[in-house]
Enzyme design. Structure first.
Site, PDB file in Angstrom:
ATOM      1  N   HIS A   1       5.138 -52.074  34.406  1.00 50.82           N
ATOM      2  CA  HIS A   1       5.520 -51.387  33.162  1.00 50.82           C
ATOM      3  C   HIS A   1       4.302 -50.717  32.515  1.00 50.82           C
ATOM      4  CE1 HIS A   1       9.700 -52.447  32.607  1.00 50.82           C
ATOM      5  NE2 HIS A   1       9.469 -53.750  32.710  1.00 50.82           N
TER       6      HIS A   1
ATOM      7  N   HIS B   1       5.120 -57.640  37.510  1.00 45.69           N
ATOM      8  CA  HIS B   1       6.209 -56.911  36.869  1.00 45.69           C
ATOM      9  C   HIS B   1       5.740 -56.210  35.581  1.00 45.69           C
ATOM     10  CE1 HIS B   1      10.492 -56.361  35.681  1.00 45.69           C
ATOM     11  NE2 HIS B   1       9.988 -56.440  34.459  1.00 45.69           N
ATOM     12  N   GLU B   2       5.154 -56.968  34.685  1.00 49.03           N
ATOM     13  CA  GLU B   2       4.703 -56.372  33.414  1.00 49.03           C
ATOM     14  C   GLU B   2       3.580 -55.368  33.672  1.00 49.03           C
ATOM     15  OE1 GLU B   2       6.633 -56.760  31.034  1.00 49.03           O
ATOM     16  OE2 GLU B   2       7.671 -58.573  31.687  1.00 49.03           O
TER      17      GLU B   2
END
Lengths: 496, 496
Positions: free
Chosen positions: B264, B260-261
């Protein structure tokens, strides 16, 4: 801006920016990914520029001028104003352009130096270094000097120190210390080979942390990281960080760099937080700063008392590696006076020859009798002359130190000054503290730390270095204390 | 200040300060010793204040006004000016005092939240939270709104998004997603107990790093650290960092937070460095940002294709722990739709119920129909109502998220928005990229990353979120894509 309170607020604001830049610098040297450098350099330059603009704000200058003749202020307030006003007037001589250029240049130079050192290629660093030298020469002319341009550079790190005084110091080194080192070297039979076995990184790290804790370094107000060159930095008295490097094939590298940087950090942690941003919340000079690191590193950390208990602790980390080494052997080994290649690993006596080499080079560069192209060969020649050492590579020679990549010229002499201050302070502390030796033997260094806090740390810039030295020890800096300490200690070790 | 170039220089200067503050924030959440907080808060406040003053500089405003009607500018330049001018006019509505207060308050609140969470004591956080809520209410009035005060808060994270639109989104969730989740839960026979064995921290870390590398995350322009709450941040497109947390008793926590990160960070690394500091060098909105993290986390990282090879890799790290778990079981387990306590660990369907709860609470707080004292009980009531979960402690309940401690209200809905955007983008990518499934199976996600770079990342703020969505997919945000994706995937998994 009209009152002393306005003055304090403005100082804090400026200091907040410097401290923010310190966080960016710390990150740059410990954690930043390699591509981050370009924009980091730009960000640091912007911060430097803003801090400079605030520091030279004309309204701030007017306030300082006014407060400087305000008799209602108390001693500490007057001292703050006096120093801030001097700083203001000095900063006015620079320009925003100069500050910006300096910031961009040092960021670039640091990166170039890192790569040059990694690749053992001085040429990678040469252009940046040359630009930085030009900047420093320009600075000497901008600020102006009476006697020697190098005075301007010394003054940045050791206010009021003159080149002529440094010459005297190194004459003492040549006249008194060098013959003593020669005498030792003829008698040198110390075996320190055991230092150069394989020592696991993690265990070294843990041992270093234990030493820092024992010294009284507060990990709630600091932390340790790894960097290419050990350093200490601070973002407030409540966030003073140290870094170390660990060589798995040399145990001594980590141990004394850890104690050394810890000594610096204890000074910063001992500054009063209510003085944050003000001169009285700031360290006096690099010489006094170094006196704190050297005092811990050498007078405590290389003393026979310090290792009485701590050697047992070290042995518990490396029982196999050290099984044939006893306490006395260890003590002798960590005081092995011997010419060596790397300044930061040098013993406490030959260390000053490393500094002297750098001092002579810097002076010659500023005097324009030496140019950058000839730096490596000059370096190597002086190492041969003073230390009888052949320098095998520029990485271990002219590229070994970070300082020039930071644009720091005039910095090195403060190392020697610091050691000599340390000897004088420690001599006084030993007289003031009952049973200091047995306290150190028992790991009870709190009394010493309290003594340093009270006599040195908490004052910040309340006194000049010389004044402080006189206040604490009864006289200004005197080389005799260092020489006596050295003779007393090494005569025993080497049975001279 | 007179030209477009002056405009760019001024923007870069402001951005340098914001990025410096980001470094200080990153450090605060990853490395800073605990006592560092007080002065760090002050330093961040000073930076915020300076950035605000530069952003609202009247000369800058005049320049923007002038450039805003300069027809000689090209499309991109006009777009930059338009957005900067809007931002300028909006920022003028605030005051330096407000910005300073906000900065000090969020630093204090973050520290209080951390301690409150550690001690499972909401009261420690309550006062800070209450002050932050007052600040946000004040902000809604300062900025002004037509329909709902909460619109002001949404707009900060998702420009132009209205509370009424968020209501529609969550009505879709209630009408279509909730019944589908109910259907699944009646059929839920997935066994994911194996996730909750002991998984060594270091090995989890190493596996996470491998996944990040495979995604195309550039470690020369980023790094990963540990923090209490995983996040990504950036100091330039060449320094985009991620953090993770590792629970040794829950393997799934690290894996999908890492992906997820990473998603980003790929967005930030994909912004054009020549646009640093300008709107076109900045991400569009949090919704679009989240679309990138969710696309990687769910559409890639929870797909059957992704694990075809990667499950073998994971097993090589934990052969003993996973010896009785086959690939299919693993895939099912990481798509176990089941009510749970912690938002960041939730499956991709019930996740939106977590968001809905926070949205309802925030709206009620801003509407003043809910006060801070009743927050924990309301939180617990809604978890019972929507997720049929008893919340055992505030640490795992109302204190679980960092967002409110940052003063971020209006932020949570962008998570749901982002997931729905992700579904729509991924649908289009799957049509554009030949054999996307087998590419993902072979760890060849570069084609997908290139597609995202070209269609989304490199644009920065060239288009609004809605515009971009239409440009890329042919229509504005449509919940149908997410619902179709969910139905298609979970009907198979649960054999509905």
């Amino acid at each position: 801006m009209n009152t002393y309170l306005d003055y304090k607020e403005h100082c804090k604001k400026i200091y907040d920016i410097y401290m923010s830049a310190s966080v960016l610098n710390w990150d740059q040297e410990t954690h930043m990914p390699k591509n981050g450098n370009k924009f980091r350099a730009q960000q640091l330059s912007t911060l430097a520029k803003i801090a400079y603009e605030l520091s030279t704000d004309i309204k701030f200058g007017k306030l300082l001028e006014k407060l400087n003749s305000d008799d209602s202020l108390n001693f500490d307030q007057k001292r703050n104003i006096e120093l801030s006003y001097n700083d203001f007037k000095k900063k006015l001589k620079y320009s925003t352009k100069f500050v910006e250029r300096q910031s961009l240049l040092t960021s670039r130079a640091f990166q170039d130096w890192r790569i040059a050192k990694e690749n053992n290629d001085f040429n990678i660093f040469k252009n940046s270094l040359s630009d930085l030298i030009d900047l420093r020469k320009e600075e000497c002319e901008l600020i102006g000097y009476k006697n020697h341009p190098y005075d301007v550079l010394l003054d940045k790190y050791e206010p009021k120190l003159m080149t002529s005084e440094v010459d005297i110091i190194f004459n003492d080194v040549k006249d008194k210390l060098v013959p003593f080192i020669d005498k030792i070297s003829k008698n040198n039979i110390i075996d320190d080979k055991f230092f150069y076995q394989f020592f696991d990184k993690k265990k070294q790290w843990d041992f270093g942390i234990e030493l820092l804790k024992q010294m009284g370094y507060d990990f709630d107000s600091g932390r340790q990281d790894i960097s290419a060159h050990p350093f200490s930095t601070h973002f407030s008295p409540q966030d003073c960080r140290v870094t170390t490097r660990i060589d798995e094939n040399n145990l001594s590298d980590m141990i004394w760099s850890c104690i050394h940087e810890g000594g610096h950090a204890l000074y910063e942690q001992g500054l009063l937080k209510e003085n944050y941003g003000l001169p009285l919340g700031d360290s006096i000079s690099l010489g006094i700063h170094e006196s704190q690191s050297r005092l811990w590193e050498n007078h405590v950390g290389r003393s026979i008392h310090y290792w009485k208990k701590n050697y047992g602790l070290l042995k518990s980390y490396f029982p196999e590696k050290l099984k044939n080494v006893d306490y006395k052997q260890f003590y002798n080994a960590c005081n092995n006076v011997k010419s060596s290649l790397i300044r930061t690993n040098a013993d406490e006596l030959t260390y000053h020859l490393h500094v002297m080499i750098r001092y002579e080079i810097e002076k010659a560069i500023i005097e324009e009798s030496l140019n950058v192209d000839d730096l490596p060969s000059t370096w190597n020649r002086l190492y041969k002359e003073y230390l009888n050492i052949d320098v095998p590579s520029d990485s271990q020679g002219v590229l070994q130190d970070i300082h020039w990549s930071h644009g720091s010229f005039g910095y090195f002499p403060t190392y020697t000054l610091g050691s000599f201050y340390a000897a004088q302070f420690f001599d006084k502390a030993s007289k003031d503290i009952t049973d200091i030796d047995s306290k150190i033997e028992n790991g009870e260094t709190k009394t010493l730390l309290d003594w340093l806090r009270k006599n040195i740390h908490k004052n910040g810039k309340r006194y000049d270095a010389s004044e402080l030295c006189k206040k604490v020890t009864g006289e200004t800096l005197n080389f005799k204390y260092f020489m006596d300490y050295a003779k007393n200690k090494y005569t025993k070790i080497y049975d001279l």
